[in-house]
Design a protein around this motif. Structure first.
Motif, mmCIF file in Angstrom:
data_model
loop_
_atom_site.group_PDB
_atom_site.id
_atom_site.type_symbol
_atom_site.label_atom_id
_atom_site.label_comp_id
_atom_site.label_asym_id
_atom_site.label_seq_id
_atom_site.Cartn_x
_atom_site.Cartn_y
_atom_site.Cartn_z
ATOM 1 N N ASP A 50 42.511 26.920 23.072
ATOM 2 C CA ASP A 50 41.964 26.024 22.058
ATOM 3 C C ASP A 50 40.443 26.126 22.077
ATOM 4 O O ASP A 50 39.836 26.264 23.134
ATOM 5 C CB ASP A 50 42.379 24.575 22.340
ATOM 6 N N ILE A 51 39.840 26.039 20.910
ATOM 7 C CA ILE A 51 38.382 26.122 20.788
ATOM 8 C C ILE A 51 37.876 24.856 20.117
ATOM 9 O O ILE A 51 38.356 24.469 19.050
ATOM 10 C CB ILE A 51 37.966 27.377 19.979
ATOM 11 N N PHE A 52 36.896 24.211 20.760
ATOM 12 C CA PHE A 52 36.314 22.968 20.261
ATOM 13 C C PHE A 52 34.809 23.117 20.171
ATOM 14 O O PHE A 52 34.206 23.836 20.970
ATOM 15 C CB PHE A 52 36.627 21.803 21.204
ATOM 16 N N ALA A 53 34.205 22.406 19.245
ATOM 17 C CA ALA A 53 32.744 22.305 19.184
ATOM 18 C C ALA A 53 32.365 20.940 19.746
ATOM 19 O O ALA A 53 32.916 19.921 19.335
ATOM 20 C CB ALA A 53 32.265 22.441 17.743
ATOM 21 N N VAL A 54 31.457 20.937 20.710
ATOM 22 C CA VAL A 54 30.959 19.691 21.293
ATOM 23 C C VAL A 54 29.468 19.635 20.999
ATOM 24 O O VAL A 54 28.708 20.463 21.474
ATOM 25 C CB VAL A 54 31.207 19.630 22.820
ATOM 26 N N GLU A 55 29.064 18.664 20.179
ATOM 27 C CA GLU A 55 27.647 18.525 19.848
ATOM 28 C C GLU A 55 26.960 17.674 20.902
ATOM 29 O O GLU A 55 27.448 16.616 21.271
ATOM 30 C CB GLU A 55 27.491 17.884 18.474
ATOM 31 N N ALA A 56 25.814 18.178 21.375
ATOM 32 C CA ALA A 56 25.049 17.450 22.396
ATOM 33 C C ALA A 56 23.647 18.020 22.445
ATOM 34 O O ALA A 56 23.394 19.115 21.945
ATOM 35 C CB ALA A 56 25.713 17.598 23.757
ATOM 36 N N VAL A 57 22.735 17.268 23.047
ATOM 37 C CA VAL A 57 21.409 17.812 23.304
ATOM 38 C C VAL A 57 21.580 18.955 24.291
ATOM 39 O O VAL A 57 22.571 19.026 25.018
ATOM 40 C CB VAL A 57 20.443 16.741 23.871
ATOM 41 N N HIS A 58 20.599 19.846 24.344
ATOM 42 C CA HIS A 58 20.721 20.975 25.267
ATOM 43 C C HIS A 58 20.562 20.477 26.694
ATOM 44 O O HIS A 58 19.570 19.829 27.028
ATOM 45 C CB HIS A 58 19.693 22.063 24.943
ATOM 46 N N LEU A 59 21.536 20.765 27.536
ATOM 47 C CA LEU A 59 21.574 20.270 28.907
ATOM 48 C C LEU A 59 20.970 21.243 29.908
ATOM 49 O O LEU A 59 20.972 20.972 31.103
ATOM 50 C CB LEU A 59 23.026 19.984 29.317
ATOM 51 N N GLY A 60 20.442 22.357 29.427
ATOM 52 C CA GLY A 60 19.982 23.390 30.353
ATOM 53 C C GLY A 60 21.185 24.102 30.924
ATOM 54 O O GLY A 60 22.268 24.107 30.336
#
Length: 178
Positions: free
Chosen positions: A39-49
């Motif tokens: 399964d492939i999901f997109a998780v939006e978030a600030v860049h965590l390094g």
């Protein structure tokens, strides 16, 4: 019976923070979390390094909620790096160790070049601060709500009443920086 119908959650941890718990809602496949399926999901978030761990699990609800998770691969679109987190275990209350959540660390440390620096800083910080936790010391924390002090005493007791003096007769005071 290796898939799940439960709600699956993930938290990503990197050198700049974490995402908090995020439910994996929309897969690129019509039915998610089936046996043998990717399964492939997109998780939006600030860049965590650079990422170093994830916590993944489910809520245990629904029929057939047990789940065998092989691995999680996270592709960082900014750095174009792939992070692999191997699991190869059950997330099932009736299988394996009964846990429905797992903390997984990245398998290839070379994808997290700052990890050694982070560990070194942690060791340096502990070396500088461990005196506070030596036998006989009392830790005192200022509580802004009660305008008193919470004291952790050498006998492992917590005085959370906000008294201005602890049982050793010392006035509790602490320097606070804003």
């Amino acid at each position: 019976n290796a898939g799940t119908e439960a709600d699956v959650y993930i938290s990503l941890y990197g050198e700049r923070g974490d995402t908090g718990s995020r439910q994996l809602l929309r897969s690129q496949t019509p039915k998610k979390f089936l046996k043998g399926q990717t399964d492939i999901f997109a998780v939006e978030a600030v860049h965590l390094g650079h990422l170093y761990k994830i916590v993944i699990g489910h809520n245990g609800l629904g029929s057939g909620n047990g789940w065998f998770l092989d691995k999680v691969v996270i592709k960082d679109p900014i750095t174009d790096l792939d992070y692999t987190f191997l699991c190869h275990r059950w997330l099932d209350q009736g299988q394996d160790d009964g846990n429905i959540a797992r903390e997984l660390t990245v398998t290839d440390a070379s994808t997290f070049p700052g990890r050694q620096e982070l560990e070194l800083k942690k060791e340096e910080t502990w070396a500088a601060e461990k005196w506070k936790f030596q036998e006989g010391n009392t830790l005192q924390f200022y509580n802004r709500l009660t305008h008193g002090f919470i004291c952790l005493t050498p006998d492992s007791k917590v005085d959370a009443l906000g008294d201005k003096k602890n049982k050793y007769g010392k006035v509790c005071f602490m320097w606070m920086y804003a």
